[in-house]
Design a protein around this motif. Sequence first.
Motif, PDB file in Angstrom:
ATOM      1  N   SER A  10       3.075  -4.962   7.908  1.00  0.00           N
ATOM      2  CA  SER A  10       4.398  -4.382   8.108  1.00  0.00           C
ATOM      3  C   SER A  10       4.518  -3.056   7.376  1.00  0.00           C
ATOM      4  O   SER A  10       3.575  -2.604   6.711  1.00  0.00           O
ATOM      5  CB  SER A  10       5.496  -5.352   7.681  1.00  0.00           C
ATOM      6  N   GLY A  11       5.677  -2.426   7.546  1.00  0.00           N
ATOM      7  CA  GLY A  11       5.914  -1.111   6.945  1.00  0.00           C
ATOM      8  C   GLY A  11       7.330  -1.009   6.431  1.00  0.00           C
ATOM      9  O   GLY A  11       8.160  -1.888   6.654  1.00  0.00           O
TER      10      GLY A  11
ATOM     11  N   PRO B  40       9.514   6.154   5.407  1.00  0.00           N
ATOM     12  CA  PRO B  40       8.120   5.739   5.540  1.00  0.00           C
ATOM     13  C   PRO B  40       7.336   6.074   4.273  1.00  0.00           C
ATOM     14  O   PRO B  40       7.746   6.920   3.477  1.00  0.00           O
ATOM     15  CB  PRO B  40       7.615   6.563   6.723  1.00  0.00           C
ATOM     16  N   GLY B  41       6.197   5.403   4.091  1.00  0.00           N
ATOM     17  CA  GLY B  41       5.334   5.739   2.959  1.00  0.00           C
ATOM     18  C   GLY B  41       4.710   4.544   2.271  1.00  0.00           C
ATOM     19  O   GLY B  41       3.750   4.698   1.525  1.00  0.00           O
ATOM     20  N   ILE B  42       5.256   3.356   2.487  1.00  0.00           N
ATOM     21  CA  ILE B  42       4.576   2.168   1.990  1.00  0.00           C
ATOM     22  C   ILE B  42       4.468   1.169   3.121  1.00  0.00           C
ATOM     23  O   ILE B  42       5.287   1.134   4.028  1.00  0.00           O
ATOM     24  CB  ILE B  42       5.212   1.535   0.727  1.00  0.00           C
ATOM     25  N   SER B  43       3.410   0.358   3.046  1.00  0.00           N
ATOM     26  CA  SER B  43       3.185  -0.637   4.093  1.00  0.00           C
ATOM     27  C   SER B  43       2.567  -1.864   3.449  1.00  0.00           C
ATOM     28  O   SER B  43       2.220  -1.847   2.261  1.00  0.00           O
ATOM     29  CB  SER B  43       2.300  -0.054   5.189  1.00  0.00           C
ATOM     30  N   PHE B  44       2.452  -2.948   4.226  1.00  0.00           N
ATOM     31  CA  PHE B  44       2.193  -4.252   3.646  1.00  0.00           C
ATOM     32  C   PHE B  44       1.130  -5.045   4.406  1.00  0.00           C
ATOM     33  O   PHE B  44       0.996  -4.907   5.618  1.00  0.00           O
ATOM     34  CB  PHE B  44       3.492  -5.079   3.638  1.00  0.00           C
ATOM     35  N   ASN B  45       0.435  -5.875   3.681  1.00  0.00           N
ATOM     36  CA  ASN B  45      -0.364  -6.977   4.233  1.00  0.00           C
ATOM     37  C   ASN B  45       0.119  -8.250   3.555  1.00  0.00           C
ATOM     38  O   ASN B  45       0.061  -8.350   2.319  1.00  0.00           O
ATOM     39  CB  ASN B  45      -1.859  -6.819   3.893  1.00  0.00           C
TER      40      ASN B  45
ATOM     41  N   TYR C  76       0.827  -1.208   0.000  1.00  0.00           N
ATOM     42  CA  TYR C  76       0.000   0.000   0.000  1.00  0.00           C
ATOM     43  C   TYR C  76       0.861   1.257   0.000  1.00  0.00           C
ATOM     44  O   TYR C  76       1.822   1.331   0.766  1.00  0.00           O
ATOM     45  CB  TYR C  76      -0.874   0.057   1.261  1.00  0.00           C
ATOM     46  N   PRO C  77       0.490   2.245  -0.793  1.00  0.00           N
ATOM     47  CA  PRO C  77       1.064   3.573  -0.567  1.00  0.00           C
ATOM     48  C   PRO C  77       0.358   4.145   0.661  1.00  0.00           C
ATOM     49  O   PRO C  77      -0.709   4.762   0.543  1.00  0.00           O
ATOM     50  CB  PRO C  77       0.705   4.374  -1.826  1.00  0.00           C
ATOM     51  N   ALA C  78       0.879   3.891   1.820  1.00  0.00           N
ATOM     52  CA  ALA C  78       0.242   4.282   3.080  1.00  0.00           C
ATOM     53  C   ALA C  78       1.227   4.015   4.198  1.00  0.00           C
ATOM     54  O   ALA C  78       2.192   3.261   4.019  1.00  0.00           O
ATOM     55  CB  ALA C  78      -1.025   3.452   3.327  1.00  0.00           C
ATOM     56  N   SER C  79       0.988   4.598   5.375  1.00  0.00           N
ATOM     57  CA  SER C  79       1.808   4.283   6.537  1.00  0.00           C
ATOM     58  C   SER C  79       1.340   2.961   7.132  1.00  0.00           C
ATOM     59  O   SER C  79       0.348   2.364   6.700  1.00  0.00           O
ATOM     60  CB  SER C  79       1.691   5.396   7.565  1.00  0.00           C
ATOM     61  N   GLY C  80       2.020   2.495   8.156  1.00  0.00           N
ATOM     62  CA  GLY C  80       1.658   1.248   8.816  1.00  0.00           C
ATOM     63  C   GLY C  80       0.245   1.296   9.385  1.00  0.00           C
ATOM     64  O   GLY C  80      -0.462   0.270   9.409  1.00  0.00           O
ATOM     65  N   THR C  81      -0.190   2.454   9.840  1.00  0.00           N
ATOM     66  CA  THR C  81      -1.554   2.600  10.343  1.00  0.00           C
ATOM     67  C   THR C  81      -2.571   2.223   9.262  1.00  0.00           C
ATOM     68  O   THR C  81      -3.585   1.562   9.535  1.00  0.00           O
ATOM     69  CB  THR C  81      -1.784   4.056  10.806  1.00  0.00           C
TER      70      THR C  81
END
Lengths: 410, 410, 410, 410
Positions: free
Chosen positions: B207-208, B217-222, B65-70
């Motif tokens: 994760s991030g 920071p800036g990408i995170s994972f499922n 995701y283009p997103a933080s861990g949150t």
Amino acid sequence: MKLNDHASGRHFLQIPGPSPVPDRILRAISLPTIDHRGPEFGALGLQVLAGLQRVFQTQHPVIIYPASGTGAWEAALANTLSPGDAVLMFETGHFASLWHKLALRFGLAPEFLALPGTDAAGLPNGWRRGVQAGLIEERLRADAGHQIRAVCVVHNETSTGVTSDIAAVRRAVDAARHPALLMVDTISGLACADYRHDAWGVDVSISGSQKGLMLPPGISFNALSPKAIAASRTARLPKAYWAWDEIIESNKGGYWPSTPNTNLLYGLAESLQMLHEEGLGAVFARHLRWAEGVRAAVRAWGLETQCVDSAVHSPVLTGVVLPAGIDADRVRRTIHERFDLSLGTGLGKIRGRMFRIGHLGDSNDLTLLATLAGCEMGLKLSGVVLAGSGVQVAMDLFAAQPQRAGAPVS
Amino acid sequence: MKLNDHASGRHFLQIPGPSPVPDRILRAISLPTIDHRGPEFGALGLQVLAGLQRVFQTQHPVIIYPASGTGAWEAALANTLSPGDAVLMFETGHFASLWHKLALRFGLAPEFLALPGTDAAGLPNGWRRGVQAGLIEERLRADAGHQIRAVCVVHNETSTGVTSDIAAVRRAVDAARHPALLMVDTISGLACADYRHDAWGVDVSISGSQKGLMLPPGISFNALSPKAIAASRTARLPKAYWAWDEIIESNKGGYWPSTPNTNLLYGLAESLQMLHEEGLGAVFARHLRWAEGVRAAVRAWGLETQCVDSAVHSPVLTGVVLPAGIDADRVRRTIHERFDLSLGTGLGKIRGRMFRIGHLGDSNDLTLLATLAGCEMGLKLSGVVLAGSGVQVAMDLFAAQPQRAGAPVS
Amino acid sequence: MKLNDHASGRHFLQIPGPSPVPDRILRAISLPTIDHRGPEFGALGLQVLAGLQRVFQTQHPVIIYPASGTGAWEAALANTLSPGDAVLMFETGHFASLWHKLALRFGLAPEFLALPGTDAAGLPNGWRRGVQAGLIEERLRADAGHQIRAVCVVHNETSTGVTSDIAAVRRAVDAARHPALLMVDTISGLACADYRHDAWGVDVSISGSQKGLMLPPGISFNALSPKAIAASRTARLPKAYWAWDEIIESNKGGYWPSTPNTNLLYGLAESLQMLHEEGLGAVFARHLRWAEGVRAAVRAWGLETQCVDSAVHSPVLTGVVLPAGIDADRVRRTIHERFDLSLGTGLGKIRGRMFRIGHLGDSNDLTLLATLAGCEMGLKLSGVVLAGSGVQVAMDLFAAQPQRAGAPVS
Amino acid sequence: MKLNDHASGRHFLQIPGPSPVPDRILRAISLPTIDHRGPEFGALGLQVLAGLQRVFQTQHPVIIYPASGTGAWEAALANTLSPGDAVLMFETGHFASLWHKLALRFGLAPEFLALPGTDAAGLPNGWRRGVQAGLIEERLRADAGHQIRAVCVVHNETSTGVTSDIAAVRRAVDAARHPALLMVDTISGLACADYRHDAWGVDVSISGSQKGLMLPPGISFNALSPKAIAASRTARLPKAYWAWDEIIESNKGGYWPSTPNTNLLYGLAESLQMLHEEGLGAVFARHLRWAEGVRAAVRAWGLETQCVDSAVHSPVLTGVVLPAGIDADRVRRTIHERFDLSLGTGLGKIRGRMFRIGHLGDSNDLTLLATLAGCEMGLKLSGVVLAGSGVQVAMDLFAAQPQRAGAPVS
């Protein structure tokens, strides 16, 4: 990580976003990451938040998300609406359609207004023109019970090259005396075309980093109005990551409740500084001039632009319709392989019928002439018979009119 | 955009993430942005997706995701759960608490298990130990009707420096014969501590980028399991931006349905390459050795680590508890001002009582000794009476044990 | 340090060197400086020395100086000659004249052969053609006492766009059975035009970094022959910094006797890698094709190239002669101000009469078409009446002939 | 081009030059190369020339060479002297010896004054102390015929860590009423130690980029006096590349007669800006404080510094003498392999007996403590018995004395 190893010379990225990123910005995003809870970061945060207000031309909060523009679309809806809410959207092209699809999927009841029919070229009428404020007014007047909670339109439709008149939409809503929120996607319009969040009475403006702000993708924005903030207090769609309240609170000190996208924020600071140095008026004038040159070239080739309403040609990109029987994507591939030039594909209902030339980001007269040269050679190589040389006409136009600083934006 | 203009020498960023980013990665993210629909991009996409599977030790899809861990926390819940679902979470510290708060806000019914009480130092018992698998098993056994839809735990609790035993949690769920999904936040654990998504039967790993992967920071994972994917087909929380289905489909060609975070993906490709060159086993061994050196220093100072269970000390960071009456944040400020060294603050229930030393990212023996020297000088300057020199003990330990390549990870 | 702050888009640096530097090389030179006495450096040194031999097409030592090309001119003379020695040089243009002046100043007795007279345009005949091997042979035959110790010629005369036939010069010296050393300035020829140090029997080849090697200026080269090395043992001009003997000795391990230009050597390693990836044959073919396109444009404009001998047109740059009465430097200034395009000025005897278009370095078809567009617009704006569109002709040529990998260089 | 691929963390480059280059400077040198004849370049040229005058503390011309420091040594001699001229040099260490050797090789008649004898440790007395002004005065008084044309001394002897008193040398020459030129090598002294070209009556100061200016190697300097310029008009050594006259003339517009080292000049502009921001006084104070900390550590270890005269300890580097029987280069290798730390080797007559710690460039308290930790661990691992912990003593000293802005330089 290496790119473009074997080739000589720079790749021409002339899609309508991500735009060519200036070196100054690429260098800024490669600065060492700092502590997002430290004092240096707070100063950076306050700086970019203030700069974004100037670019959106607003006095109200602007939210920065570590997310793509799609995330910012969702955020606008999630903060202000409740499950099943009716939303009025207008079909101007592929991105308006994607936003409509997202609203559907997100549990809303979007209604998708459109101009009916297709034209002689077989292209949908609504994809060649802007938002029809009159249709919106008419529909809102019919909604006596005010079931419609929001009107959602796209400012600059990236799939077609049409820049709709947002002030007219505002007037339509007002004329219908309708309380719906006005939400506007200016993902590809902001910082290329004039955009006035406050003056136009927009409640939520949605934008992204990778177009007029000339950043890589990865951050996106919601600019808010007091009415939108009020709506967010009672809206019942679940929201946490997107929730404005905690972000607004944390932003007061230049910080964010979750980890911000530090290095892209460095780039944003640099971008805002560049826009400030040039002046927004000059930035808008520059894009208008480029667009005029590119349209003159398309006319000289004897081809049509996707946009058929001269009042709403986009300063950001130009859609080029190819003659029937020509596969626009084959032309694009030829141009890419032969001249290392990337153009935008036709999307959705106009796939294969047209391609798009981006004229934004880190460009100048010569890079645009190179782009037109690549198109002109590629069109000929693909068997398209051209009426004349677009490059020649654009050279004449650019030579005749020096780039000037634009009038200041009031 | 300039940082740290007036200072000589590099800033020491020793917070437990964002970690110090290696130059190779900073350089990678500053490469020119390319067309996210072009062939070069597709190859990049496939490369990073495959590399991530190796790092999560999984055969199943990993979502970027283009997103933080949150955002990735929210995504895990939004894809798999329905409004009002019961979720069992375990309080290991501040980040577990934030995830719990997010679940509440997102319309779920989270239950927050915790070890009760505080210890002699006045610190919550649960914030000094790992997840108690026994308590989870007990609670799941009591849930005869299988109302609990998911068990959510944090692998490496960044606020305390405790790395919980996820395999034990898996065994607890199995022992209770409970069908709940197992979701694990390994935002700060991944690529520092051994983490086995498939072997441990995790359904969604979150994760991030900004910790063990050493990116900004800036990408995170499922990371997903087949069971999680199946759950996502019937879950009824609204989801669009986070929805796995379209992303998995688009990822088959190396692309994304919405605009990906191109330049951070360059960095991710470089990071995965670096981890591959070193070998995951060596990476884990390196962090374990650093952690041992830092803990030895804390003991030599006569101070306590936040973690009191020697089985679950984190290889990623060490929390240092200060004597009663000492404001840990004042110590941190002194160290920052005098030695240009950033340390992690105490968060939530332990604010002001401790600080955190990150030992991850672009570090080595000498940078960690410099970090310990900064802490040791700053503690003394702040009036903390130290039992001995932590730097001396860490030097002895690092000198005695050369860094070695770790055993291969099976 | 900021460059070009206010402008949008990349500057077009189309002077015949320094050439546009590829990003890969700019990035390489910004890597951290290392210990020039350490093992990592030795490996780098051996790598660049071997790579340079491949580019000069020689088996003999190549000397790298931290110096500009002028320094390498001086080094060639200082190592091989004694005070007052007679040297035969040939006037092909401004750079040949500067080398002649340097020889004079350095205490030698250079004789400057030239084609006599000026042509109808008032331009010196010798500045529009290459080295006349026949005149050299004739002069050497007349030197029965072998007073002439060296023949010095320029391979690619950067001031005119003429690439002389060095093999013919070698044959002339041999035909005269004269023992003079053959020294060749290929500062702007190397790595653009085919150049064969060994096969052509050159004794000292002089080159620099900022042309075909696509580096910034700052390092320069002497490629040697055994005969030149032998001459250096008895030559009596003072030499220390330039002295080959210590450098050759130190180079055996990949080191230098004085501090080498570490960061430019990083760039050189990258450059040699790029040339190796593409293959020298392809590199030469690429420049020939570009030159053909540019010359076709000049012809279409109805203007003359500075070079009037079709056998010796340079693949590196093209001199464009302007009609009498037009100040070429005023045209250049107009082009620079209006289109952010730098062209080469007319130098020495042809100042104000012509300008030079560089077609080397990090370029491709589109950047060259942009360059021609800038020239075409600027010429018209300056009142030069053009016969037709050079851009059009070059587009036709580039479209008709795809760039191909060249034949391998034997 | 990749460096240090497999390692984690930054390499510690603690040799006494090239110094660790700040990121700001590495970024500056990677800006695109521009036309060295264009207006933007002229502005850059004037800026760096003015900035250098401030750093040399002179009103007179400073010459910039694209060359290493060795080239600038040669340039100083070539411009001012004639073949066979007598020159008085003073042996302070290896670099003084190399300059002497260069003068010999260049056809001069250098006389090499030195303190006689070796001390108890078997080290040459003259290599542990500074220039003996009294010996110079004595020798000049004996030169009644004024055959000696120049006195050449090294300000900061990089091989030993001794900073000689140049004002005393000036007084010695004056006391002897001798007309010799005073030439001073301040290659490693400039911009670390106070240096006053005009106030100390130096005729030619020689310096380089890679020490206090914190640039990569590749450019070097001659700062001139009117007397030196006058001497250059009659001196008869051959000179062309090094000749001051054309450079001074061309510099008036910010240009150079031959191609300047554009990208390193970007770095120089950045360096001069950084020095200006901090203030020279603060820069000197910073190096003095670091040197004090390092010497305190050496004393705590029970080892000797190479310099035995407390009046002339260098602020730039510290030489550490090892006990008899310990191979200093083996210690260095151990430290390099185990801790990724590069130290300076013992040179010339003291090879194997000592190593050198650089404390200049992009450093701070923590990086120097890390350096001392690396040394301390490596010494112990090499079997050197240490009296105590140098790291501990340096921590105490750095903690006790905050870095302060230095007094302004008059």
